[in-house]
Motif scaffolding. Structure first.
Motif, short mmCIF file in Angstrom:
data_model
loop_
_atom_site.label_atom_id
_atom_site.label_comp_id
_atom_site.label_asym_id
_atom_site.label_seq_id
_atom_site.Cartn_x
_atom_site.Cartn_y
_atom_site.Cartn_z
N LEU A 71 63.13 57.05 27.02
CA LEU A 71 64.44 56.62 27.50
C LEU A 71 64.32 55.84 28.81
N THR A 72 63.47 56.31 29.71
CA THR A 72 63.25 55.61 30.99
C THR A 72 62.68 54.22 30.75
N LEU A 73 61.71 54.11 29.85
CA LEU A 73 61.10 52.81 29.54
C LEU A 73 62.12 51.85 28.94
N ILE A 74 62.89 52.33 27.97
CA ILE A 74 63.88 51.48 27.31
C ILE A 74 64.94 51.00 28.31
N LEU A 75 65.47 51.93 29.10
CA LEU A 75 66.51 51.57 30.06
C LEU A 75 66.00 50.61 31.12
N SER A 76 64.77 50.82 31.59
CA SER A 76 64.24 49.96 32.64
C SER A 76 63.99 48.55 32.11
N ARG A 77 63.42 48.44 30.93
CA ARG A 77 63.12 47.09 30.38
C ARG A 77 64.36 46.34 29.94
N LEU A 78 65.18 46.96 29.12
CA LEU A 78 66.36 46.28 28.62
C LEU A 78 67.43 46.15 29.69
N GLY A 79 67.53 47.14 30.58
CA GLY A 79 68.53 47.08 31.65
C GLY A 79 68.26 45.96 32.61
N LYS A 80 66.99 45.72 32.94
CA LYS A 80 66.63 44.64 33.87
C LYS A 80 66.97 43.28 33.29
N ARG A 81 66.82 43.15 31.99
CA ARG A 81 67.11 41.86 31.35
C ARG A 81 68.59 41.71 31.03
N VAL A 115 55.79 55.77 7.65
CA VAL A 115 54.79 56.70 8.19
C VAL A 115 55.34 58.11 8.06
N GLU A 116 54.49 59.04 7.65
CA GLU A 116 54.89 60.45 7.53
C GLU A 116 54.67 61.16 8.85
N PRO A 117 55.71 61.78 9.44
CA PRO A 117 55.51 62.51 10.69
C PRO A 117 54.56 63.69 10.50
N ILE A 118 53.80 64.00 11.55
CA ILE A 118 52.78 65.05 11.48
C ILE A 118 53.40 66.44 11.50
N LYS A 119 54.42 66.63 12.31
CA LYS A 119 55.03 67.95 12.43
C LYS A 119 56.55 67.83 12.41
N GLU A 120 57.23 68.98 12.30
CA GLU A 120 58.68 68.99 12.20
C GLU A 120 59.34 68.40 13.45
N SER A 121 58.94 68.86 14.62
CA SER A 121 59.46 68.32 15.87
C SER A 121 58.65 67.08 16.21
N VAL A 122 59.23 65.92 16.00
CA VAL A 122 58.50 64.67 16.10
C VAL A 122 58.10 64.36 17.54
N ILE A 123 59.02 64.49 18.47
CA ILE A 123 58.71 64.21 19.87
C ILE A 123 59.29 65.32 20.74
N ASP A 124 58.57 65.65 21.80
CA ASP A 124 59.06 66.71 22.69
C ASP A 124 59.89 66.12 23.82
N ASP A 125 60.44 66.98 24.66
CA ASP A 125 61.38 66.55 25.70
C ASP A 125 60.77 65.59 26.72
N ASP A 126 59.51 65.81 27.09
CA ASP A 126 58.86 64.92 28.05
C ASP A 126 58.73 63.50 27.50
N VAL A 127 58.36 63.40 26.23
CA VAL A 127 58.22 62.08 25.61
C VAL A 127 59.58 61.41 25.48
N LYS A 128 60.62 62.18 25.17
CA LYS A 128 61.97 61.63 25.09
C LYS A 128 62.38 61.02 26.43
N THR A 129 62.10 61.74 27.50
CA THR A 129 62.45 61.26 28.84
C THR A 129 61.69 59.98 29.17
N MET A 130 60.40 59.95 28.85
CA MET A 130 59.60 58.76 29.13
C MET A 130 60.09 57.57 28.33
#
Length: 127
Positions: free
Chosen positions: A109-119, A92-107
């Motif tokens: 990371l929180t999702l990944i850590l909560s799901r994988l960390g619990k398991r 997939v070709e990214p739409i813009k140079e900055s692919v994800i902003d800081d808020d999305v990065k935080t969300m």
């Protein structure tokens, strides 16, 4: 999540928090006889501007502690690099140079850590 897997590293500026983390990565990435344990993979997620500096630091510390240069199972990556890798895998070709902003990065990371960390599938250091 099991609290035994959480380590909180605190200290003032220059107290050795990063050095402790680098040394921990290096020791965990090796077998008891000092050889690389390629069955394990470690990711150090850092800001984009710090990736090269952190790679050099881990390589230097690896040589200092083991006498062997090798970080084949330790990747220093930024969120932008991870996003670009995912886009390449999905073709997939990214739409813009900055692919994800800081808020999305935080969300993400929180999702990944909560799901994988619990398991118990992901061990991590930090908040």
């Amino acid at each position: 999540m099991n609290n035994k897997n959480v380590k909180i590293i605190i200290g003032s500026h220059g107290s050795g928090k990063s050095d402790w983390l680098y040394n921990r990565f290096i020791s965990m990435s090796r077998t008891s006889d000092g050889k690389l344990d390629l069955s394990k993979k470690f990711y150090l997620v850092v800001p984009e501007q710090d990736t090269n500096d952190r790679q050099r630091t881990i390589m230097r510390k690896t040589i200092e502690s083991t006498g062997i240069a090798g970080i084949l199972n330790i990747d220093v990556v930024s969120f932008d690099r991870i996003a670009h890798n995912v886009f390449n895998i999905l073709n997939v070709e990214p739409i813009k140079e900055s692919v994800i902003d800081d808020d999305v990065k935080t969300m993400l990371l929180t999702l990944i850590l909560s799901r994988l960390g619990k398991r118990g599938e992901l061990k991590y250091c930090g908040k």
